[in-house]
Design an enzyme around this catalytic site. Structure first.
Site, PDB file in Angstrom:
ATOM      1  CG  ASP A 229      -2.119   0.958   0.993  1.00 38.19           C
ATOM      2  OD1 ASP A 229      -2.043   1.791   0.059  1.00 38.19           O
ATOM      3  OD2 ASP A 229      -3.110   0.880   1.746  1.00 38.19           O
TER       4      ASP A 229
HETATM    5  C1  BGC Z   1      -4.940   3.355   0.053  1.00 41.56           C
HETATM    6  C2  BGC Z   1      -5.047   2.369  -1.088  1.00 41.56           C
HETATM    7  C3  BGC Z   1      -4.841   3.077  -2.390  1.00 41.56           C
HETATM    8  C4  BGC Z   1      -3.490   3.757  -2.362  1.00 41.56           C
HETATM    9  C5  BGC Z   1      -3.151   4.498  -3.636  1.00 41.56           C
HETATM   10  C6  BGC Z   1      -3.696   4.211  -0.016  1.00 41.56           C
HETATM   11  O1  BGC Z   1      -3.796   5.264   0.878  1.00 41.56           O
HETATM   12  O2  BGC Z   1      -4.964   2.668   1.274  1.00 41.56           O
HETATM   13  O3  BGC Z   1      -6.292   1.744  -1.055  1.00 41.56           O
HETATM   14  O4  BGC Z   1      -4.944   2.188  -3.458  1.00 41.56           O
HETATM   15  O5  BGC Z   1      -3.485   4.706  -1.306  1.00 41.56           O
HETATM   16  O6  BGC Z   1      -3.933   5.624  -3.771  1.00 41.56           O
END
Ligand code: BGC
Length: 755
Positions: A229
């Site tokens: 993530d």
């Molecule tokens: C989120 C993810 C997301 C990623 C990219 C993170 O803060 O938890 O779900 O895909 O950011 O935007």
């Protein structure tokens, strides 16, 4: 493309470099070898492709796109085919926009109504979550675009999301928090898996070898790459060793250098770096070799599809006196700002820049609608004038529809809700409207359960969840009967937050979030407890009625190696065409481990004309009957009877049949001096091993008496004697048997028991 040969031509620095992003959204290119960059984008319910200034929390702009209903809504459709079509549409948009991977689906379990990201998650139930995720993945990947199932794993809160450790016991992980990932991986092989921010039992998901390698790859056979993530990496070198292939976003080269240093210092095997690069490049080239940038992206058609999906996701929670559907010729009041400006998506990384949004007011053009704003969502306030205007509109109308729910700030990625209430101003508005118009309907826009203090005073409630940019036309079609509602709640709605099983410890203390309710999440808890609910899991009404009958099982007795087919007849007994969801639950009639009363193990949505009947069949295998056994670290079925239930909700079971399942697995048993007689006597093999000792045991533990003289002929069977004996450990023979049993003899007994 021969990826292995390609990897062998890369320098260590290039390989380490490929293990992190070039920027926020791209993997790196290596021009000298013809390795292209590839782009990924959020997800999950549409594209959030950022071309300029990137920002992963939805803070910066993204291209105009189509916002489909969020997972909280799509789960309510209980319709695999529908969500697969949504995936296909998103896959097409990705091809058009040259995106290799869309960052979704998000399959974390809705453990508490409070999780800020609940709107993005499917359900409290792992079976439903897994099947819906698999359908979505199937759709997207049918277009040769990857998905990134997230957030792996046990990421059911936003509070301290980047540091908190989810403390989850083995059985709970296997039965509740992992199965959705497992189903998706085994059935659909998502191209990528996104590890979560949190730690799992003390170890960051991004550097957890058990999670990323043992379970994900070795057990489930995952073949794609694992991506972090955004910003989830703490120790990059540990991450590579654990199976985290791609770090996102870019780390300024810092972590790449750490990888190089670790390899040079002999602390990290270079083959692990090769492996990570190989996995990343496999996916990059899979996309590149199948890229179809000339795929059209027909946003208008997708807007229509979004409306169709949204309508089939709506859950009719209550409909007294058949108030709904409304009649087109009647004067209707639409009250509440959400009628004009619906809340249809949540805040954070899934936030989509919609090319169009259609609210219910706009969609109802041509009907006899009088609108009153009622409240301001942004200010979270209703002035006296607004309420008075709403009351006047309601009074003049045949029926009043209040569009209510949670404003943006109430639920979002990044933080959790503090309570389960709706805004006070909206509750006040609903009460005021209901006081003057007995035909009051509430339409709800929210990603997770809310308390409904006004429920008894309104006649109908339609749960629209966060229904995407075309939620307006969908709502109008359902309200006026063009679409017969067929959504079912993918989660229980408790009466109050305190009823939720995680209430006492949700969020955790400091960086430790203990999942103390264990497997008893959602209806698994409420049904066991008999808690009175606002609405149970699986609940949802229709404008017609359905009858479930004639449940037939393919056998009355099976082993855990066989599969069982359950067939049921479904009939539309009402006057309108409609769809219903047949839910199949399995419950163990008697179990030596704690188990829920019932668990969802099958569901099917079926469309029927008035009077029409259809037979639906479900196949159940070992997994449908099994629990996770922590002794053998595997799924296990305890021999015995199981109920096969067909229901309209977890609280409304229409037909039940029973099947006997015989286990073919014998659990290993080991006895020591602290083993108690109850357990020993429960094991026929142990009882026969003890046979020569039975006389002694009787003399020691049972009252003397001639009537038991032939006791040695049979296993101990006298109930009272057994009850007294039950909790005694073997070692108590030394205390109570005097000379009759000495330590050497005890050793012999143990040897016999364990032989
Ligand atoms: C989120 C993810 C997301 C990623 C990219 C993170 O803060 O938890 O779900 O895909 O950011 O935007």
């Amino acid at each position: 493309m021969d990826i292995k040969t390609l990897v062998s031509k890369l320098t260590l620095e290039e390989k380490a470099g490929l293990c992190s992003g070039a920027d926020f959204w791209h993997t790196k290119a290596v021009e000298r070898l013809g390795i292209p960059a590839s782009m990924v984008s959020d997800g999950p319910h549409g594209l959030r492709k950022q071309v300029e200034e990137a920002g992963h929390l939805g803070t910066n702009g993204s291209i105009p796109a189509v916002c489909f209903p969020a997972a909280s809504a799509t789960a309510a459709s209980f319709d695999r085919e529908l969500i697969c079509r949504m995936g296909e549409a998103i896959g097409d948009s990705c091809q058009h926009e040259k995106l290799s991977v869309v960052l979704g689906p998000a399959v974390n379990i809705k453990r508490s109504p409070l999780c800020g990201r609940n709107f993005e998650y499917f359900s409290e139930d792992p079976f439903l979550t897994g099947k819906m995720a698999a359908a979505f993945i199937h759709g997207v990947q049918s277009r040769n675009v990857g998905t990134s199932i997230k957030h792996f794993a046990a990421n059911s809160q936003e509070h301290r999301r980047m540091s908190s450790s989810s403390e989850v016991d083995e059985r709970t992980l296997r039965e509740i928090y992992l199965p959705a990932f497992e189903t998706a991986v085994k059935e659909e092989q998502p191209w990528t898996v996104m590890c979560s921010y949190n730690r799992l039992n003390g170890v960051y998901a991004s550097e957890n070898p058990w999670l990323l390698t043992e379970v994900l790859r070795k057990e489930w056979g995952f073949e794609g790459y694992v991506v972090s993530d955004w910003g989830a990496v703490s120790d990059r070198v540990a991450g590579v060793a654990a199976g985290l292939d791609l770090e996102m976003p870019a780390s300024g080269g810092f972590n790449d250098r750490k990888i190089v240093e670790a390899v040079r210092a002999g602390k990290l095997d270079e083959r692990l770096v090769d492996q990570a690069v190989e996995r990343i490049l496999n996916i990059v080239f899979r996309y590149v070799e199948n890229a179809k940038p000339d795929t059209p992206w027909d946003k208008e058609a997708q807007h229509r599809l979004a409306a169709e999906i949204a309508a089939d996701c709506m859950v009719l929670l209550k409909n007294e006196d058949e108030l709904l559907p409304l009649r087109r010729e009647d004067e209707i009041a639409f009250i509440g700002e959400f009628a004009a400006k619906p809340r249809f998506q949540g805040g954070g990384s899934s936030h989509i820049n919609c090319f169009r949004t259609t609210g219910a007011l706009e969609a109802a053009e041509g009907l006899k609608i009088r609108y009153a704003q009622g409240y301001s969502a942004a200010q979270d306030r209703a002035t006296d004038e607004q309420i008075a205007e709403a009351v006047a509109a309601a009074r003049a109308a045949k029926a009043a529809v209040v569009f209510a729910g949670l404003p943006d700030v109430y639920e979002s990625e990044g933080y959790d809700r503090a309570h389960m209430r709706m805004p006070d101003c909206q509750n006040r508005l609903i009460e005021a409207v209901a006081a003057v118009n007995p035909n009051t309907v509430v339409v709800l826009h929210n990603g997770s359960p809310v308390e409904m203090p006004w429920l008894d005073r309104v006649k109908a409630v339609l749960e629209a969840y966060l229904g995407g940019q075309a939620v307006g036309p969908a709502t109008v079609r359902v309200l006026f009967g063009e679409v017969n509602p067929s959504g079912r709640l993918p989660e229980s709605f408790p009466k109050k937050l305190e009823d939720n099983p995680s209430y006492l410890f949700y969020g955790g203390e400091g960086n430790t979030a203990e999942y103390r309710e264990g497997i008893f999440v959602g209806y698994r808890y409420y049904d066991r407890k008999g808690t009175e609910l606002l609405f149970p899991f699986g609940h949802g009404l229709s404008y017609t009625s359905f009858d479930f009958s004639k449940l037939r099982l393919s056998a009355g007795r099976i082993t855990d190696r066989d599969s069982l087919t359950a067939t049921v007849t479904v009939t539309n007994t009402g006057k309108r065409a409609g769809k219903t969801v047949v839910q199949l639950y399995v419950g163990d009639c008697e179990s030596s481990v704690f188990r829920p009363v019932r668990e969802l193990k099958g569901f099917e949505k079926v469309s029927l004309q008035p009077g029409e009947s259809k037979d639906l069949s479900f196949t159940l295998d070992k997994r449908a009957f099994a629990y996770w056994n922590t002794q053998i670290h595997d799924w296990h079925v305890e021999s015995g009877e199981f109920r096969i239930e067909i229901g309209r909700s977890s609280r409304d079971i229409a037909v039940v049949e029973k099947v006997y399942v015989q286990s073919t697995v014998e659990l290993p048993r080991h006895y020591d001096k602290d083993s108690i007689f109850m357990d020993i006597l429960d094991d026929p093999r142990a009882v026969s091993a003890l046979k020569p000792l039975l006389d002694t045991l009787r003399e020691v533990f049972l009252p003397a008496g001639g009537e038991q003289a032939d006791a040695s002929q049979e296993a101990i069977s006298d109930e009272m004697g057994l009850a007294m004996l039950h909790y005694m450990p073997l070692r108590s023979l030394l205390s109570f048997a005097g000379e009759k049993v000495d330590p050497a003899m005890l050793e012999q007994i143990l040897a016999a028991l364990n032989s």
